[in-house]
Motif scaffolding. Structure first.
Motif, PDB file in Angstrom:
ATOM      1  N   ALA A 176      17.026  61.093  27.529  1.00  0.00           N
ATOM      2  CA  ALA A 176      18.248  60.287  27.362  1.00  0.00           C
ATOM      3  C   ALA A 176      17.932  58.817  27.130  1.00  0.00           C
ATOM      4  CB  ALA A 176      19.172  60.448  28.577  1.00  0.00           C
ATOM      5  N   LEU A 177      16.933  58.554  26.287  1.00  0.00           N
ATOM      6  CA  LEU A 177      16.534  57.172  26.038  1.00  0.00           C
ATOM      7  C   LEU A 177      17.557  56.470  25.150  1.00  0.00           C
ATOM      8  CD1 LEU A 177      12.687  57.550  25.394  1.00  0.00           C
ATOM      9  CD2 LEU A 177      13.910  57.218  27.561  1.00  0.00           C
ATOM     10  N   PRO A 178      17.930  55.238  25.486  1.00  0.00           N
ATOM     11  CA  PRO A 178      18.855  54.473  24.654  1.00  0.00           C
ATOM     12  C   PRO A 178      18.112  53.872  23.459  1.00  0.00           C
ATOM     13  CG  PRO A 178      18.171  53.147  26.498  1.00  0.00           C
ATOM     14  CD  PRO A 178      17.528  54.500  26.703  1.00  0.00           C
ATOM     15  N   PRO A 179      18.812  53.271  22.507  1.00  0.00           N
ATOM     16  CA  PRO A 179      18.135  52.560  21.422  1.00  0.00           C
ATOM     17  C   PRO A 179      17.183  51.486  21.968  1.00  0.00           C
ATOM     18  CG  PRO A 179      20.460  52.829  20.918  1.00  0.00           C
ATOM     19  CD  PRO A 179      20.279  53.274  22.348  1.00  0.00           C
ATOM     20  N   LEU A 180      16.141  51.231  21.207  1.00  0.00           N
ATOM     21  CA  LEU A 180      15.111  50.234  21.522  1.00  0.00           C
ATOM     22  C   LEU A 180      14.212  50.644  22.695  1.00  0.00           C
ATOM     23  CD1 LEU A 180      16.858  46.772  20.936  1.00  0.00           C
ATOM     24  CD2 LEU A 180      15.447  48.120  19.376  1.00  0.00           C
ATOM     25  N   VAL A 181      14.134  51.944  22.951  1.00  0.00           N
ATOM     26  CA  VAL A 181      13.176  52.482  23.924  1.00  0.00           C
ATOM     27  C   VAL A 181      12.479  53.661  23.252  1.00  0.00           C
ATOM     28  CG1 VAL A 181      12.816  53.497  26.207  1.00  0.00           C
ATOM     29  CG2 VAL A 181      14.651  51.830  25.857  1.00  0.00           C
ATOM     30  N   THR A 182      11.137  53.685  23.320  1.00  0.00           N
ATOM     31  CA  THR A 182      10.412  54.797  22.712  1.00  0.00           C
ATOM     32  C   THR A 182       9.256  55.247  23.594  1.00  0.00           C
ATOM     33  OG1 THR A 182       9.297  55.576  20.696  1.00  0.00           O
ATOM     34  CG2 THR A 182       8.815  53.330  21.397  1.00  0.00           C
ATOM     35  N   PRO A 183       9.003  56.553  23.653  1.00  0.00           N
ATOM     36  CA  PRO A 183       7.819  57.051  24.367  1.00  0.00           C
ATOM     37  C   PRO A 183       6.548  56.562  23.678  1.00  0.00           C
ATOM     38  CG  PRO A 183       9.405  58.817  23.953  1.00  0.00           C
ATOM     39  CD  PRO A 183       9.839  57.645  23.131  1.00  0.00           C
ATOM     40  N   VAL A 184       5.572  56.194  24.481  1.00  0.00           N
ATOM     41  CA  VAL A 184       4.284  55.743  23.956  1.00  0.00           C
ATOM     42  C   VAL A 184       3.207  56.805  24.195  1.00  0.00           C
ATOM     43  CG1 VAL A 184       2.516  53.937  24.070  1.00  0.00           C
ATOM     44  CG2 VAL A 184       4.926  53.337  24.324  1.00  0.00           C
ATOM     45  N   VAL A 262       5.218  60.320  10.542  1.00  0.00           N
ATOM     46  CA  VAL A 262       6.575  59.839  10.282  1.00  0.00           C
ATOM     47  C   VAL A 262       7.087  58.987  11.453  1.00  0.00           C
ATOM     48  CG1 VAL A 262       7.153  61.720   8.715  1.00  0.00           C
ATOM     49  CG2 VAL A 262       7.527  62.011  11.179  1.00  0.00           C
ATOM     50  N   LEU A 263       6.159  58.472  12.248  1.00  0.00           N
ATOM     51  CA  LEU A 263       6.549  57.732  13.451  1.00  0.00           C
ATOM     52  C   LEU A 263       7.360  56.485  13.117  1.00  0.00           C
ATOM     53  CD1 LEU A 263       6.382  57.646  16.513  1.00  0.00           C
ATOM     54  CD2 LEU A 263       4.187  56.454  16.316  1.00  0.00           C
ATOM     55  N   ALA A 264       6.983  55.754  12.068  1.00  0.00           N
ATOM     56  CA  ALA A 264       7.726  54.529  11.728  1.00  0.00           C
ATOM     57  C   ALA A 264       9.180  54.853  11.411  1.00  0.00           C
ATOM     58  CB  ALA A 264       7.059  53.831  10.545  1.00  0.00           C
ATOM     59  N   GLU A 265       9.386  55.934  10.679  1.00  0.00           N
ATOM     60  CA  GLU A 265      10.753  56.349  10.349  1.00  0.00           C
ATOM     61  C   GLU A 265      11.548  56.681  11.606  1.00  0.00           C
ATOM     62  OE1 GLU A 265      12.864  60.231   8.242  1.00  0.00           O
ATOM     63  OE2 GLU A 265      10.825  59.674   7.669  1.00  0.00           O
ATOM     64  N   LYS A 266      10.917  57.383  12.527  1.00  0.00           N
ATOM     65  CA  LYS A 266      11.611  57.752  13.761  1.00  0.00           C
ATOM     66  C   LYS A 266      11.885  56.532  14.631  1.00  0.00           C
ATOM     67  CE  LYS A 266      10.093  62.538  13.843  1.00  0.00           C
ATOM     68  NZ  LYS A 266       9.392  63.626  14.572  1.00  0.00           N
ATOM     69  N   LEU A 267      10.953  55.588  14.656  1.00  0.00           N
ATOM     70  CA  LEU A 267      11.172  54.365  15.423  1.00  0.00           C
ATOM     71  C   LEU A 267      12.369  53.579  14.875  1.00  0.00           C
ATOM     72  CD1 LEU A 267       7.491  53.192  15.976  1.00  0.00           C
ATOM     73  CD2 LEU A 267       9.095  53.948  17.737  1.00  0.00           C
ATOM     74  N   ARG A 268      12.486  53.541  13.566  1.00  0.00           N
ATOM     75  CA  ARG A 268      13.657  52.860  12.987  1.00  0.00           C
ATOM     76  C   ARG A 268      14.940  53.579  13.399  1.00  0.00           C
ATOM     77  NH1 ARG A 268       9.794  52.120   8.674  1.00  0.00           N
ATOM     78  NH2 ARG A 268       9.335  49.879   8.473  1.00  0.00           N
ATOM     79  N   GLY A 269      14.852  54.903  13.520  1.00  0.00           N
ATOM     80  CA  GLY A 269      16.004  55.654  13.998  1.00  0.00           C
ATOM     81  C   GLY A 269      16.346  55.333  15.444  1.00  0.00           C
ATOM     82  N   PHE A 270      15.365  54.855  16.199  1.00  0.00           N
ATOM     83  CA  PHE A 270      15.603  54.450  17.583  1.00  0.00           C
ATOM     84  C   PHE A 270      16.127  53.015  17.683  1.00  0.00           C
ATOM     85  CE2 PHE A 270      11.930  57.360  19.223  1.00  0.00           C
ATOM     86  CZ  PHE A 270      12.719  58.476  18.984  1.00  0.00           C
ATOM     87  N   GLY A 271      16.311  52.355  16.527  1.00  0.00           N
ATOM     88  CA  GLY A 271      16.858  50.992  16.530  1.00  0.00           C
ATOM     89  C   GLY A 271      15.826  49.897  16.358  1.00  0.00           C
ATOM     90  N   PHE A 272      14.545  50.263  16.229  1.00  0.00           N
ATOM     91  CA  PHE A 272      13.513  49.254  15.985  1.00  0.00           C
ATOM     92  C   PHE A 272      13.489  48.915  14.502  1.00  0.00           C
ATOM     93  CE2 PHE A 272      12.068  51.640  19.722  1.00  0.00           C
ATOM     94  CZ  PHE A 272      11.743  50.618  20.598  1.00  0.00           C
ATOM     95  N   LYS A 273      13.762  47.675  14.142  1.00  0.00           N
ATOM     96  CA  LYS A 273      13.810  47.271  12.727  1.00  0.00           C
ATOM     97  C   LYS A 273      12.407  47.043  12.155  1.00  0.00           C
ATOM     98  CE  LYS A 273      18.494  45.415  12.812  1.00  0.00           C
ATOM     99  NZ  LYS A 273      19.370  44.251  12.516  1.00  0.00           N
TER     100      LYS A 273
END
Length: 275
Positions: A176-184, A262-273
């Motif tokens: 349930a991670l909100p935008p701008l949070v990603t697993p490392v 495809v990590l960069a694409e997924k990160l953008r989907g998490f709200g990281f520009k």
């Protein structure tokens, strides 16, 4: 059991043919004993962590350096068997995730700062830049390594799980991670059922440069390391292989990244520009 000595700890860490003997002359202490004796553990007893161990480990994590005291990381402790089973599956069938009592998912977390800025009606456009995500990843790595060392000092075992990024979107949804949070990455923690073997690392001259970096000077060190690793795997009853071909295989193409291409694409989907 014979107590470890600086010489045999260094020899184990580099292999008999490559130890930097001068390191044994350093002011030795229990911290060095613990760090040099680190080995990944992939077999855990089902016992829960000792009372207070998790909290002490996270206190150690929060004692790590953090850029500008921003503390742009968080961690989720997962103990539910069904959730750990999903993570084991999504990371390529890593059974030790399901078996360990506590699985920690370390996060780069910019959401906390965004929320602080919004509450203060203040701008936060700086969070849109790659630099800030990089800070979060570095902070999480520093914190996790402090925690890992702390857990090992308590007699627990750990192993990092980079495969958590194979299906980072599924992991994010499960937590349930909100935008701008990603697993490392993940970290298995528990009482070892079987001790891990200390795996030799590259000879120090391959990574320790003085005044100027030299790529050419590393070649003989890498050749020596290939022989060391082949001997190590043989001694462990594993299929013998060298470091160079193993590493080249891991960088051969996008498929070798096991979903992380495809990590960069997924990160953008998490709200990281990622500006």
């Amino acid at each position: 059991m014979t107590a470890p000595t600086p010489l045999n700890l260094i020899t184990a860490r580099y292999g008999a043919t490559n130890p930097p003997a001068v390191a044994a002359e350093a002011p030795w202490n229990a911290v060095l004993d613990s760090l040099l004796g680190h080995a990944s553990v992939r077999a855990f007893l089902p016992d829960a962590l000792p009372a207070g161990a998790l909290e002490a480990g996270i206190a150690a994590a929060q004692s790590a350096a953090t850029s500008s005291n921003l503390q742009v990381w968080s961690v989720v402790a997962v103990e539910a068997p069904e959730t750990k089973a999903k993570f084991a599956d999504w990371t390529g069938g890593q059974k030790h995730i399901a078996d360990c009592p506590t699985f920690l998912v370390w996060l780069a977390d910019l959401a906390r700062l965004r929320q602080c800025a919004e509450r203060a009606a203040a701008p936060s456009a700086g969070l849109d830049y790659l630099e800030m995500l990089l800070v979060g990843v570095i902070d999480a790595a520093l914190a996790a390594q402090n925690a890992s060392a702390a857990f090992e000092s308590m007699g627990l075992g750990t192993v990092y799980i980079g495969g958590i990024r194979n299906h980072v979107d599924k992991v994010a949804a499960e937590l349930a991670l909100p935008p701008l949070v990603t697993p490392v990455f993940g970290l298995c923690v528990g009482k070892p059922a079987k001790a891990g073997a200390v795996k030799p690392r590259l000879p120090q001259p391959a990574v320790l440069h003085r005044e100027r970096y030299s790529l050419e000077a590393q070649l003989p060190e890498i050749d020596a390391y290939d022989a060391t690793m082949q001997a190590f795997y043989t001694s462990q009853g594993m299929k013998a292989h060298q470091w160079t071909p193993h590493s080249i295989k891991r960088i051969a193409d996008a498929a070798a990244l096991t979903g992380r291409d495809v990590l960069a694409e997924k990160l953008r989907g998490f709200g990281f520009k990622l500006l």
